[in-house]
Scaffold this motif. Structure first.
Motif, PDB file in Angstrom:
ATOM      1  N   SER A  11     120.905 -61.145  29.237  1.00  0.00           N
ATOM      2  CA  SER A  11     122.044 -60.234  29.080  1.00  0.00           C
ATOM      3  C   SER A  11     122.319 -59.468  30.372  1.00  0.00           C
ATOM      4  O   SER A  11     123.240 -58.657  30.417  1.00  0.00           O
ATOM      5  N   LEU A  14     122.925 -61.391  36.349  1.00  0.00           N
ATOM      6  CA  LEU A  14     122.761 -62.811  36.652  1.00  0.00           C
ATOM      7  C   LEU A  14     122.508 -63.627  35.378  1.00  0.00           C
ATOM      8  O   LEU A  14     123.063 -64.717  35.206  1.00  0.00           O
ATOM      9  N   ARG A  34     115.290 -57.227  25.508  1.00  0.00           N
ATOM     10  CA  ARG A  34     114.806 -56.222  24.541  1.00  0.00           C
ATOM     11  C   ARG A  34     115.925 -55.831  23.591  1.00  0.00           C
ATOM     12  O   ARG A  34     115.689 -55.517  22.436  1.00  0.00           O
ATOM     13  N   TYR A  78     114.558 -52.290  38.738  1.00  0.00           N
ATOM     14  CA  TYR A  78     114.819 -51.865  40.117  1.00  0.00           C
ATOM     15  C   TYR A  78     114.242 -50.493  40.427  1.00  0.00           C
ATOM     16  O   TYR A  78     113.962 -50.182  41.565  1.00  0.00           O
ATOM     17  N   ARG A 129     107.453 -58.153  43.894  1.00  0.00           N
ATOM     18  CA  ARG A 129     108.141 -59.446  43.796  1.00  0.00           C
ATOM     19  C   ARG A 129     107.258 -60.565  44.363  1.00  0.00           C
ATOM     20  O   ARG A 129     107.171 -61.655  43.804  1.00  0.00           O
TER      21      ARG A 129
HETATM   22  N1  LIG Z   1     121.341 -58.176  41.414  1.00  0.00           N
HETATM   23  C1  LIG Z   1     121.004 -58.568  42.646  1.00  0.00           C
HETATM   24  O1  LIG Z   1     121.694 -58.281  43.669  1.00  0.00           O
HETATM   25  C2  LIG Z   1     119.777 -59.425  42.855  1.00  0.00           C
HETATM   26  C3  LIG Z   1     119.477 -59.869  44.170  1.00  0.00           C
HETATM   27  C4  LIG Z   1     118.356 -60.657  44.358  1.00  0.00           C
HETATM   28  C5  LIG Z   1     117.543 -60.994  43.288  1.00  0.00           C
HETATM   29  N2  LIG Z   1     117.860 -60.555  42.031  1.00  0.00           N
HETATM   30  C6  LIG Z   1     116.970 -60.928  40.932  1.00  0.00           C
HETATM   31  O2  LIG Z   1     117.689 -61.588  39.898  1.00  0.00           O
HETATM   32  C7  LIG Z   1     117.074 -61.279  38.639  1.00  0.00           C
HETATM   33  C8  LIG Z   1     118.123 -60.701  37.685  1.00  0.00           C
HETATM   34  O3  LIG Z   1     118.640 -59.497  38.248  1.00  0.00           O
HETATM   35  P1  LIG Z   1     119.899 -58.730  37.600  1.00  0.00           P
HETATM   36  O4  LIG Z   1     120.474 -57.883  38.678  1.00  0.00           O
HETATM   37  O5  LIG Z   1     120.752 -59.711  36.875  1.00  0.00           O
HETATM   38  O6  LIG Z   1     119.152 -57.788  36.554  1.00  0.00           O
HETATM   39  P2  LIG Z   1     119.799 -56.801  35.455  1.00  0.00           P
HETATM   40  O7  LIG Z   1     121.287 -56.886  35.454  1.00  0.00           O
HETATM   41  O8  LIG Z   1     119.161 -55.478  35.650  1.00  0.00           O
HETATM   42  O9  LIG Z   1     119.308 -57.427  34.059  1.00  0.00           O
HETATM   43  C9  LIG Z   1     117.978 -57.352  33.666  1.00  0.00           C
HETATM   44  C10 LIG Z   1     117.780 -58.124  32.379  1.00  0.00           C
HETATM   45  O10 LIG Z   1     116.401 -58.066  32.030  1.00  0.00           O
HETATM   46  C11 LIG Z   1     116.274 -57.596  30.680  1.00  0.00           C
HETATM   47  N3  LIG Z   1     115.016 -56.853  30.613  1.00  0.00           N
HETATM   48  C12 LIG Z   1     114.682 -55.726  31.280  1.00  0.00           C
HETATM   49  N4  LIG Z   1     113.437 -55.354  30.970  1.00  0.00           N
HETATM   50  C13 LIG Z   1     112.964 -56.269  30.086  1.00  0.00           C
HETATM   51  C14 LIG Z   1     111.736 -56.436  29.393  1.00  0.00           C
HETATM   52  N5  LIG Z   1     110.736 -55.544  29.517  1.00  0.00           N
HETATM   53  N6  LIG Z   1     111.583 -57.514  28.582  1.00  0.00           N
HETATM   54  C15 LIG Z   1     112.591 -58.406  28.417  1.00  0.00           C
HETATM   55  N7  LIG Z   1     113.784 -58.303  29.040  1.00  0.00           N
HETATM   56  C16 LIG Z   1     113.969 -57.238  29.857  1.00  0.00           C
HETATM   57  C17 LIG Z   1     117.527 -56.722  30.458  1.00  0.00           C
HETATM   58  O11 LIG Z   1     117.884 -56.595  29.081  1.00  0.00           O
HETATM   59  P3  LIG Z   1     117.239 -55.418  28.147  1.00  0.00           P
HETATM   60  O12 LIG Z   1     117.376 -54.153  28.935  1.00  0.00           O
HETATM   61  O13 LIG Z   1     118.039 -55.481  26.881  1.00  0.00           O
HETATM   62  O14 LIG Z   1     115.829 -55.811  27.943  1.00  0.00           O
HETATM   63  C18 LIG Z   1     118.564 -57.597  31.180  1.00  0.00           C
HETATM   64  O15 LIG Z   1     118.934 -58.678  30.356  1.00  0.00           O
HETATM   65  C19 LIG Z   1     115.924 -60.312  38.946  1.00  0.00           C
HETATM   66  O16 LIG Z   1     114.737 -61.025  39.137  1.00  0.00           O
HETATM   67  C20 LIG Z   1     116.366 -59.696  40.263  1.00  0.00           C
HETATM   68  O17 LIG Z   1     115.307 -59.179  41.019  1.00  0.00           O
HETATM   69  C21 LIG Z   1     118.965 -59.787  41.782  1.00  0.00           C
END
Ligand SMILES: NC(=O)c1ccc[n+]([C@@H]2O[C@H](COP(=O)([O-])OP(=O)(O)OC[C@H]3O[C@@H](n4cnc5c(N)ncnc54)[C@H](OP(=O)(O)O)[C@@H]3O)[C@@H](O)[C@H]2O)c1
Length: 301
Positions: A11, A14, A34, A78, A129
């Motif tokens: 959700s 990404l 969650r 983050y 990471r």
């Molecule tokens: N955004 C960027 O610019 C970027 C850049 C480089 C790498 N990345 C990597 O790409 C990946 C995704 O990033 P994002 O920016 O899409 O993240 P995000 O928008 O913050 O989404 C995080 C997701 O993880 C879930 N989550 C959080 N804690 C959890 C837990 N304890 N158990 C199960 N699910 C959990 C959240 O849903 P709930 O809160 O409902 O659990 C949500 O679906 C990460 O590994 C990030 O480091 C992102």
């Protein structure tokens, strides 16, 4: 019946783009979070199921993996709080998922990490990471690690934050704004992940995904200002001052700026040599200039 692809964090920014890419290709998906919610773009009858699980809880993770063929870990954290640290999510959680995936016979796992993941970094986030990558590979040596550069796209945090910043009378830069970034569109990364979870196993196991151009931070700010029709002076701000500011803000419950973000902004964030890239997947990522119009809506004229 085809076994589902499990997207942990499905959700998120990404995760949602990946789930959509897979569902639109007719591939069954299990979205895990969650607090999972039916995506606004999804239709009833789509090959999509929602499962509630916390990556910190053994039984919930095991149940979420039942009957699956492939798993992607797009869970993120983050900003640390007193209750929840990077270690629990990025190291223990990632390792748990990989170990349980192996135990139930899943042979394809894609772990999301980030460019620059190094265990010697002064940033606790970056170190976690790197340790997370190691924990995943220890449990599943053939896991695929994907490190994107900073993501952009509609409703992102990166360009959305810059759009707010350029409304100030003057725009503060990180240092002189010389740090090089390779922003990558969220849909391009989702397409890469869809390939990596597809029928053909890639030869490479480590991918770094950057967009079509490498830009200095200052150039990105200028592009955002031009897109939004703002013209503001750019003010260099030394990193020590940013660190002091982040230190002060760290007492807030959800700080708008963290020490880890400042450390990240001190290092170039571009694709390294010798790793798998979009090229290896037969994909051409768009540049920030190409993707800006659909990511940042310019004001009505
Ligand atoms: N955004 C960027 O610019 C970027 C850049 C480089 C790498 N990345 C990597 O790409 C990946 C995704 O990033 P994002 O920016 O899409 O993240 P995000 O928008 O913050 O989404 C995080 C997701 O993880 C879930 N989550 C959080 N804690 C959890 C837990 N304890 N158990 C199960 N699910 C959990 C959240 O849903 P709930 O809160 O409902 O659990 C949500 O679906 C990460 O590994 C990030 O480091 C992102």
């Amino acid at each position: 019946m085809t076994r589902p692809i499990v997207v942990f964090g499905g959700s998120g920014f990404l995760g949602d783009a990946l789930v959509r890419e897979l569902v639109e290709a007719g591939r069954p998906v299990r979205l895990v979070a969650r607090h999972p919610a039916w995506p606004s773009w999804a239709e009833s009858g789509d090959p999509l199921e929602l499962v509630t699980a916390d990556i910190r809880h053994e039984e919930e993770v095991a149940a979420a993996l039942e009957g699956a063929a492939t798993v992607v870990n797009a869970v993120s954290l983050y900003v640390e709080t007193r209750e929840l640290g990077f270690e629990a999510i990025h190291v223990e959680g990632a390792g748990r998922l990989a170990r349980l995936a192996r135990e139930v016979g899943i042979d394809r796992l894609v772990q999301l990490s980030g460019i620059g993941a190094e265990s010697t970094s002064p940033s606790a986030y970056v170190r976690a990471r790197a340790q997370g990558e190691r924990a995943v590979l220890a449990a599943m040596p053939r896991a695929i690690i994907v490190r994107p550069s900073v993501l952009f796209g509609p409703n992102d945090a990166f360009l959305g934050g810059l759009a707010r910043l350029v409304r100030l009378p003057a725009v503060p830069l990180f240092g002189r704004g010389e740090t090089r970034l390779q922003p990558v569109h969220v849909i391009d990364v989702a397409r890469a992940l869809a390939r990596l979870t597809g029928p053909e196993a890639p030869a490479r196991r480590l991918f770094e995904l950057g967009g079509g151009d490498v830009l200095r931070y200052r150039e990105i700010v200028e592009l955002v200002m031009a897109r939004l029709g703002h013209e503001r002076p750019l003010v260099p701000v030394p990193f020590w001052l940013w660190r002091a500011l982040a230190g002060g803000l760290s007492r807030l419950p959800s700080p708008p700026l963290t020490r880890d973000q400042i450390i990240l902004m001190q290092r170039d964030n571009v694709v390294a040599d010798g790793v798998g890239t979009f090229d290896d997947l037969g994909l051409r990522p768009r540049s920030l200039r190409e993707g800006l119009p659909d990511s940042l809506v310019s004001p009505a004229r």
